[in-house]
Design a protein around this motif. Sequence first.
Motif, PDB file in Angstrom:
ATOM      1  N   ALA A 119       6.487   4.553   7.380  1.00 40.80           N
ATOM      2  CA  ALA A 119       6.242   4.830   5.960  1.00 40.80           C
ATOM      3  C   ALA A 119       5.764   6.264   5.780  1.00 40.80           C
ATOM      4  CB  ALA A 119       5.200   3.860   5.415  1.00 40.80           C
ATOM      5  N   ARG A 120       6.314   6.929   4.786  1.00 37.57           N
ATOM      6  CA  ARG A 120       5.910   8.301   4.488  1.00 37.57           C
ATOM      7  C   ARG A 120       6.055   8.553   2.995  1.00 37.57           C
ATOM      8  NH1 ARG A 120       8.905  13.892   6.538  1.00 37.57           N
ATOM      9  NH2 ARG A 120       7.642  15.331   5.260  1.00 37.57           N
ATOM     10  N   VAL A 121       5.095   9.244   2.429  1.00 37.68           N
ATOM     11  CA  VAL A 121       5.164   9.683   1.030  1.00 37.68           C
ATOM     12  C   VAL A 121       5.557  11.150   1.042  1.00 37.68           C
ATOM     13  CG1 VAL A 121       3.851  10.084  -1.089  1.00 37.68           C
ATOM     14  CG2 VAL A 121       3.489   7.985   0.223  1.00 37.68           C
ATOM     15  N   CYS A 167      -5.709  -1.422   3.900  1.00 34.05           N
ATOM     16  CA  CYS A 167      -4.913  -0.723   2.883  1.00 34.05           C
ATOM     17  C   CYS A 167      -5.504   0.653   2.582  1.00 34.05           C
ATOM     18  CB  CYS A 167      -4.857  -1.548   1.602  1.00 34.05           C
ATOM     19  SG  CYS A 167      -3.794  -3.002   1.686  1.00 34.05           S
ATOM     20  N   ALA A 168      -6.823   0.736   2.496  1.00 36.87           N
ATOM     21  CA  ALA A 168      -7.463   2.019   2.214  1.00 36.87           C
ATOM     22  C   ALA A 168      -7.149   3.024   3.318  1.00 36.87           C
ATOM     23  CB  ALA A 168      -8.973   1.833   2.083  1.00 36.87           C
ATOM     24  N   ASP A 169      -7.201   2.582   4.572  1.00 38.68           N
ATOM     25  CA  ASP A 169      -6.893   3.468   5.696  1.00 38.68           C
ATOM     26  C   ASP A 169      -5.443   3.926   5.638  1.00 38.68           C
ATOM     27  OD1 ASP A 169      -7.442   4.639   8.438  1.00 38.68           O
ATOM     28  OD2 ASP A 169      -5.849   3.211   8.931  1.00 38.68           O
ATOM     29  N   PRO A 224       0.801  -1.234   0.000  1.00 38.55           N
ATOM     30  CA  PRO A 224       0.000   0.000   0.000  1.00 38.55           C
ATOM     31  C   PRO A 224       0.829   1.276   0.000  1.00 38.55           C
ATOM     32  CG  PRO A 224      -0.197  -1.172   2.099  1.00 38.55           C
ATOM     33  CD  PRO A 224       0.453  -2.105   1.147  1.00 38.55           C
ATOM     34  N   ALA A 225       2.046   1.236   0.561  1.00 38.11           N
ATOM     35  CA  ALA A 225       2.894   2.435   0.504  1.00 38.11           C
ATOM     36  C   ALA A 225       3.310   2.739  -0.927  1.00 38.11           C
ATOM     37  CB  ALA A 225       4.131   2.251   1.383  1.00 38.11           C
ATOM     38  N   VAL A 226       3.561   1.693  -1.719  1.00 40.44           N
ATOM     39  CA  VAL A 226       3.914   1.882  -3.128  1.00 40.44           C
ATOM     40  C   VAL A 226       2.713   2.424  -3.902  1.00 40.44           C
ATOM     41  CG1 VAL A 226       4.645   0.691  -5.234  1.00 40.44           C
ATOM     42  CG2 VAL A 226       5.688   0.103  -3.034  1.00 40.44           C
TER      43      VAL A 226
END
Length: 320
Positions: free
Chosen positions: A152-154, A128-130, A78-80
């Motif tokens: 994880a961070r975008v 994953c949505a959350d 989900p991070a990708v």
Amino acid sequence: MEIGFHASHEQFAPSRLLRLARRAEEAGFDAVLSSDHLTPWSERQGEAGYAWAWLGAALATTTLPYGVVTAPGDRYHPAVTAQAIATLLEIAPGRFIPALGSGQALNEHVTGRPWPTKDVRNARLAECADVIRRLLGGETVDHDGLVRLRAARVYTLPTEPPPLFAAALSPETARAVAGWADGLITVNAPLPRLREVIRAFREGAGAAKPVHVQMHLSWARSEEGVRAQALDQWRANALPPVLNEELEVPAQVDAATAHVPAEALEDSIVMSSDLARHAEVLADYAQLGVDRVYLHQVGVEQEEFVDVFGAKVLPQVRAC
């Protein structure tokens, strides 16, 4: 109601789909939906370009809004997925809507992990949505559940986080995703069934949230051509979900559908050589309160379809 074009990566090379997206824009279509497959449904199709690379090119070379149905949690961490969504929206603000689904073994089996049951997949999808929503909001996320993330961070974010749609085929799934989804995408079905799916979603999500429909159709100049191309390219639609979501390779799908008659596709593909019939179905969807319909012509003759529907069907529906 907006009317879009569906770019089917299972059937056509990415370069041709780029040309078709530009042609659809010129013909008056309002949007484009991209599939996201690693594997085609049939050996007869033989394509499966990488949707996310294609979406970047398509957004850069047209002005239309785009959507994609994608399955986070297995093949895509989900991070990708969140990073991919954020990048596309930084390039093209406000022009991309991701729709998250629970996936099919056809695309996800390649990781080698056991394929979860539907209830587990739905629970994983909600996680994953959350996670994706939090990442797109700029949070640093730790999560330990059916999916795992550590710090994880975008970093490259869109100006505004996008709506996260959910993909659902049944009333049960539509009801399950209503708690987290900002909108619903589903597929065409007989009107009572489609009405039931939409009602199940809106009962939980509220009447204001948008609903999009992917409409599988087969149009050709003759009824024989209509049925022949539906059988050749999209007979997997005859499979029940217990097989559709569980078979792993195109050869299995081809074997399972080897003796499917055209009649078995009538509930899931609008099959007609009569343009008025297709316009009638679209008008029915508008009456259901559908906000956008993506037209998926299942046959290989795409250019003529885009031109003819752009000139004759779209204006007829918009005049209603």
